[in-house]
Design a protein around this motif. Structure first.
Motif, PDB file in Angstrom:
ATOM      1  N   ARG A 181      20.009  -1.025  59.723  1.00 19.21           N
ATOM      2  CA  ARG A 181      20.329  -2.213  58.929  1.00 19.21           C
ATOM      3  C   ARG A 181      21.023  -1.902  57.602  1.00 19.21           C
ATOM      4  N   TYR A 182      20.427  -1.017  56.794  1.00 21.80           N
ATOM      5  CA  TYR A 182      20.964  -0.750  55.456  1.00 21.80           C
ATOM      6  C   TYR A 182      20.914   0.747  55.155  1.00 21.80           C
ATOM      7  N   LEU A 183      21.776   1.150  54.233  1.00 19.36           N
ATOM      8  CA  LEU A 183      21.802   2.525  53.754  1.00 19.36           C
ATOM      9  C   LEU A 183      21.742   2.482  52.226  1.00 19.36           C
ATOM     10  N   THR A 184      20.671   3.039  51.656  1.00 22.67           N
ATOM     11  CA  THR A 184      20.511   3.084  50.202  1.00 22.67           C
ATOM     12  C   THR A 184      20.704   4.515  49.724  1.00 22.67           C
ATOM     13  N   LEU A 185      21.523   4.670  48.696  1.00 17.36           N
ATOM     14  CA  LEU A 185      21.807   5.988  48.130  1.00 17.36           C
ATOM     15  C   LEU A 185      21.346   6.009  46.679  1.00 17.36           C
ATOM     16  N   ARG A 186      20.653   7.074  46.306  1.00 17.96           N
ATOM     17  CA  ARG A 186      20.169   7.226  44.935  1.00 17.96           C
ATOM     18  C   ARG A 186      20.475   8.646  44.473  1.00 17.96           C
ATOM     19  N   TYR A 187      21.091   8.748  43.282  1.00 22.80           N
ATOM     20  CA  TYR A 187      21.532  10.056  42.801  1.00 22.80           C
ATOM     21  C   TYR A 187      21.077  10.278  41.365  1.00 22.80           C
ATOM     22  N   ALA A 188      20.599  11.496  41.088  1.00 20.68           N
ATOM     23  CA  ALA A 188      20.183  11.892  39.743  1.00 20.68           C
ATOM     24  C   ALA A 188      21.163  12.947  39.236  1.00 20.68           C
ATOM     25  N   TYR A 204      29.952   5.441  37.650  1.00 23.10           N
ATOM     26  CA  TYR A 204      28.727   5.377  36.855  1.00 23.10           C
ATOM     27  C   TYR A 204      27.487   4.994  37.653  1.00 23.10           C
ATOM     28  N   ARG A 205      27.646   4.368  38.808  1.00 18.85           N
ATOM     29  CA  ARG A 205      26.480   3.877  39.543  1.00 18.85           C
ATOM     30  C   ARG A 205      25.686   5.038  40.133  1.00 18.85           C
ATOM     31  N   ASN A 206      24.368   5.044  39.874  1.00 17.60           N
ATOM     32  CA  ASN A 206      23.508   6.087  40.432  1.00 17.60           C
ATOM     33  C   ASN A 206      22.638   5.569  41.576  1.00 17.60           C
ATOM     34  N   LYS A 207      22.836   4.298  41.950  1.00 17.74           N
ATOM     35  CA  LYS A 207      22.116   3.738  43.096  1.00 17.74           C
ATOM     36  C   LYS A 207      22.978   2.656  43.733  1.00 17.74           C
ATOM     37  N   MET A 208      23.071   2.680  45.057  1.00 19.87           N
ATOM     38  CA  MET A 208      23.830   1.670  45.795  1.00 19.87           C
ATOM     39  C   MET A 208      23.056   1.299  47.052  1.00 19.87           C
ATOM     40  N   GLN A 209      22.964  -0.002  47.312  1.00 18.00           N
ATOM     41  CA  GLN A 209      22.375  -0.497  48.553  1.00 18.00           C
ATOM     42  C   GLN A 209      23.501  -1.073  49.401  1.00 18.00           C
ATOM     43  N   LEU A 210      23.747  -0.450  50.536  1.00 17.10           N
ATOM     44  CA  LEU A 210      24.892  -0.784  51.370  1.00 17.10           C
ATOM     45  C   LEU A 210      24.429  -1.356  52.707  1.00 17.10           C
ATOM     46  N   ALA A 211      25.150  -2.355  53.179  1.00 17.72           N
ATOM     47  CA  ALA A 211      24.838  -2.978  54.465  1.00 17.72           C
ATOM     48  C   ALA A 211      25.604  -2.275  55.580  1.00 17.72           C
ATOM     49  N   LEU A 212      25.046  -2.334  56.783  1.00 18.13           N
ATOM     50  CA  LEU A 212      25.685  -1.763  57.965  1.00 18.13           C
ATOM     51  C   LEU A 212      26.039  -2.886  58.936  1.00 18.13           C
ATOM     52  N   MET A 221      19.026  11.190  47.094  1.00 20.86           N
ATOM     53  CA  MET A 221      18.065  10.601  48.026  1.00 20.86           C
ATOM     54  C   MET A 221      18.795   9.607  48.920  1.00 20.86           C
ATOM     55  N   VAL A 222      18.502   9.657  50.216  1.00 15.76           N
ATOM     56  CA  VAL A 222      19.079   8.731  51.187  1.00 15.76           C
ATOM     57  C   VAL A 222      17.941   7.951  51.830  1.00 15.76           C
ATOM     58  N   ILE A 223      18.089   6.628  51.896  1.00 12.65           N
ATOM     59  CA  ILE A 223      17.066   5.770  52.498  1.00 12.65           C
ATOM     60  C   ILE A 223      17.741   4.924  53.576  1.00 12.65           C
ATOM     61  N   LEU A 224      17.270   5.044  54.790  1.00  9.58           N
ATOM     62  CA  LEU A 224      17.827   4.303  55.921  1.00  9.58           C
ATOM     63  C   LEU A 224      16.844   3.204  56.311  1.00  9.58           C
ATOM     64  N   THR A 225      17.278   1.953  56.168  1.00  9.83           N
ATOM     65  CA  THR A 225      16.427   0.817  56.525  1.00  9.83           C
ATOM     66  C   THR A 225      16.709   0.417  57.965  1.00  9.83           C
ATOM     67  N   THR A 226      15.640   0.297  58.750  1.00 11.84           N
ATOM     68  CA  THR A 226      15.772   0.004  60.176  1.00 11.84           C
ATOM     69  C   THR A 226      14.961  -1.236  60.545  1.00 11.84           C
ATOM     70  N   ALA A 227      15.323  -1.843  61.666  1.00 15.80           N
ATOM     71  CA  ALA A 227      14.630  -3.045  62.133  1.00 15.80           C
ATOM     72  C   ALA A 227      13.409  -2.711  62.970  1.00 15.80           C
ATOM     73  N   MET A 250      27.396  10.459  45.900  1.00 14.73           N
ATOM     74  CA  MET A 250      26.916   9.405  46.789  1.00 14.73           C
ATOM     75  C   MET A 250      28.006   9.012  47.780  1.00 14.73           C
ATOM     76  N   ALA A 251      29.239   8.930  47.296  1.00 14.65           N
ATOM     77  CA  ALA A 251      30.354   8.532  48.158  1.00 14.65           C
ATOM     78  C   ALA A 251      30.550   9.507  49.315  1.00 14.65           C
ATOM     79  N   GLN A 252      30.188  10.773  49.106  1.00 17.79           N
ATOM     80  CA  GLN A 252      30.361  11.775  50.158  1.00 17.79           C
ATOM     81  C   GLN A 252      29.460  11.524  51.364  1.00 17.79           C
ATOM     82  N   VAL A 253      28.412  10.720  51.179  1.00 18.06           N
ATOM     83  CA  VAL A 253      27.514  10.412  52.295  1.00 18.06           C
ATOM     84  C   VAL A 253      28.220   9.553  53.341  1.00 18.06           C
ATOM     85  N   LEU A 254      29.123   8.672  52.902  1.00 20.23           N
ATOM     86  CA  LEU A 254      29.696   7.667  53.799  1.00 20.23           C
ATOM     87  C   LEU A 254      30.440   8.273  54.987  1.00 20.23           C
ATOM     88  N   PRO A 255      31.414   9.177  54.788  1.00 19.37           N
ATOM     89  CA  PRO A 255      32.095   9.743  55.961  1.00 19.37           C
ATOM     90  C   PRO A 255      31.174  10.590  56.829  1.00 19.37           C
TER      91      PRO A 255
END
Length: 448
Positions: free
Chosen positions: A195-202, A126-134, A209-215, A166-171
């Motif tokens: 630093r982080y990988l944010t995934l957003r799905y409609a 059910y989740r349409n947005k996840m913020q994941l740490a690297l 949408m993929v958002i890559l957070t960098t330092a 969204m899960a398909q982005v991980l591998p």
């Protein structure tokens, strides 16, 4: 007193607010994650004090009748879901009891004053947005959520509560990083880039949408874009700079579009909403329509007077009410959200006004007699200045939507003391397999 590192046997009789099982030995409470009422377990004490102790399961001697096998292999270590090992009916019973406890800490209320939880028909995916740490371990990239009460990343091969797209982005991201080993940010040394990988799905529009957070500034390599293009839903790639090594804020104002469209689109009640990286949108894609259908029914606005939707976000609630006619105004302090809301209103020719301003500032400067006011604040609840402005504004009806029972209860106490009556409390299970609920409350002024 219990001794640290010693093992004991106990019957689990209750649950803590975060879902850990609670046992009692000679009147001393022990909180033990991954246990539930009805379990008989052997556990090891990992922390103890005169007031409370904490333990870790060694062995389940007798399973609770409400214990189920989690579909997620990392459910016991990942900090995302605390209740996957508990049946849905038992989860609802626990959440109902905890909601009542939280509310009774501030207001005079009984269990009969709270409606039964609206259950999720589809509690998985059910989740349409996840913020994941690297993080990195022996040269291997780990993508996932933190373990409970730590910053240790639990590698997530698959997450059963997120959308499959969204899960398909991980591998794909892991394979790209294996071929292009850009340094991962290290929280201890403050070295590294990713630093982080944010995934957003409609899901209605099947857009990702993929958002890559960098330092540090990060020129996006074509190889990453090419890798993500394997996914038909992939529409946008953003880079977000988080240069403060002490901050764990995932999305900052320093966002730049690296590839694709500036927003993805989602549809609710025949209204299309453009979603930018930071725009708020409910996280349960499979229950959002039920949420707002119930919200509209509870508020029961007849189109008279003015309806103010504070913390309106992208205007999902505002535009749903505006379709009924009457004067509807959405207020939010985030420019991107207001811009998205205005775009939706123009696209569908819906008569609604949107204002970019803090809720407390707007209410202190504008008067709308015979108004109804909706609030959907962040988990921290209403700002004290807004509570005072609400009371002074004296709307006929207040609708309060919250994802935190504790701050909701605190704020309701102020409104009740100012003369408001609680007409209805309706929880809905927007966060299956976690201790959290979304709660809708309608309040009214007597004789209004």
């Amino acid at each position: 007193m219990l001794k640290k590192n010693h093992s004991y046997q106990a019957h689990i009789s209750d649950q803590s607010p975060i879902g850990s099982g609670i046992a009692s030995l000679k009147g001393h409470p022990i909180h033990i994650p991954n246990s539930i009422p009805g379990d008989i377990i052997q556990f090891k004490v990992i922390k103890t004090s005169s007031q409370i102790s904490y333990g870790r399961i060694i062995k389940i001697i007798q399973k609770s009748p409400h214990r189920v096998t989690p579909p997620c292999k990392i459910a016991s270590t990942c900090g995302g879901c605390q209740l996957q090992h508990q049946s849905n009916s038992a989860q609802h019973e626990f959440k109902s009891k905890q909601l009542l406890r939280d509310l009774q800490a501030h207001i005079n209320i009984t269990a009969s004053d709270i409606q039964a939880i609206i259950a999720a028909k589809h509690p998985w995916g059910y989740r349409n947005k996840m913020q994941l740490a690297l993080s990195e371990d022996n040269g291997q990239l780990k993508i996932g959520l933190y373990a409970s009460r730590s910053h240790r990343v639990i590698d997530m091969p698959h997450c059963p509560i997120m959308h499959d797209e969204m899960a398909q982005v991980l591998p794909i991201f892991k394979e790209w990083h294996r071929q292009h080993p850009i340094p991962i940010f290290n929280e201890k040394t403050h070295q590294g880039t990713l630093r982080y990988l944010t995934l957003r799905y409609a899901p209605q529009h099947q857009e990702l949408m993929v958002i890559l957070t960098t330092a540090a500034p990060f020129p996006v390599p074509e190889s990453l874009i090419k890798a993500l293009k394997q996914l038909p839903a992939f529409k946008s790639l953003y880079i977000c700079k988080q240069a403060d090594p002490q901050s764990d804020q995932v999305l900052t104002a320093e966002l730049s579009l690296a590839w694709g469209t500036p927003h993805i689109q989602e549809t609710l009640f025949e209204t299309t909403h453009p979603l930018s990286p930071t725009a708020f949108y409910q996280g349960n894609a499979k229950l959002i329509e039920t949420l707002y259908e119930t919200w509209i029914k509870i508020i029961n606005w007849n189109g008279e007077g003015c309806l103010l939707d504070l913390y309106c976000g992208t205007g999902t609630s505002t535009l749903a009410f505006a379709r009924k006619g009457g004067q509807v105004i959405g207020v939010d302090q985030h420019p991107a959200a207001i811009q998205n809301a205005k775009r939706s209103a123009q696209l569908h020719q819906i008569n609604a006004q949107f204002v970019c301003e803090t809720a407390e500032s707007y209410l202190s400067q504008h008067k709308h007699p015979n108004s109804s006011i909706l609030v959907d604040p962040p988990r921290s609840g209403l700002h004290p200045a807004l509570i005072q402005a609400l009371i002074q504004h004296a709307p006929a009806t207040i609708g309060y939507m919250s994802c935190s029972a504790k701050t909701l209860a605190r704020d309701l106490a102020f409104l009740v003391s100012a003369g408001y009556h609680i007409d209805q409390i309706q929880p809905i299970d927007m966060f299956s397999h976690t201790p959290h609920l979304e709660i809708m409350v309608r309040l009214s002024r007597p004789n209004s």
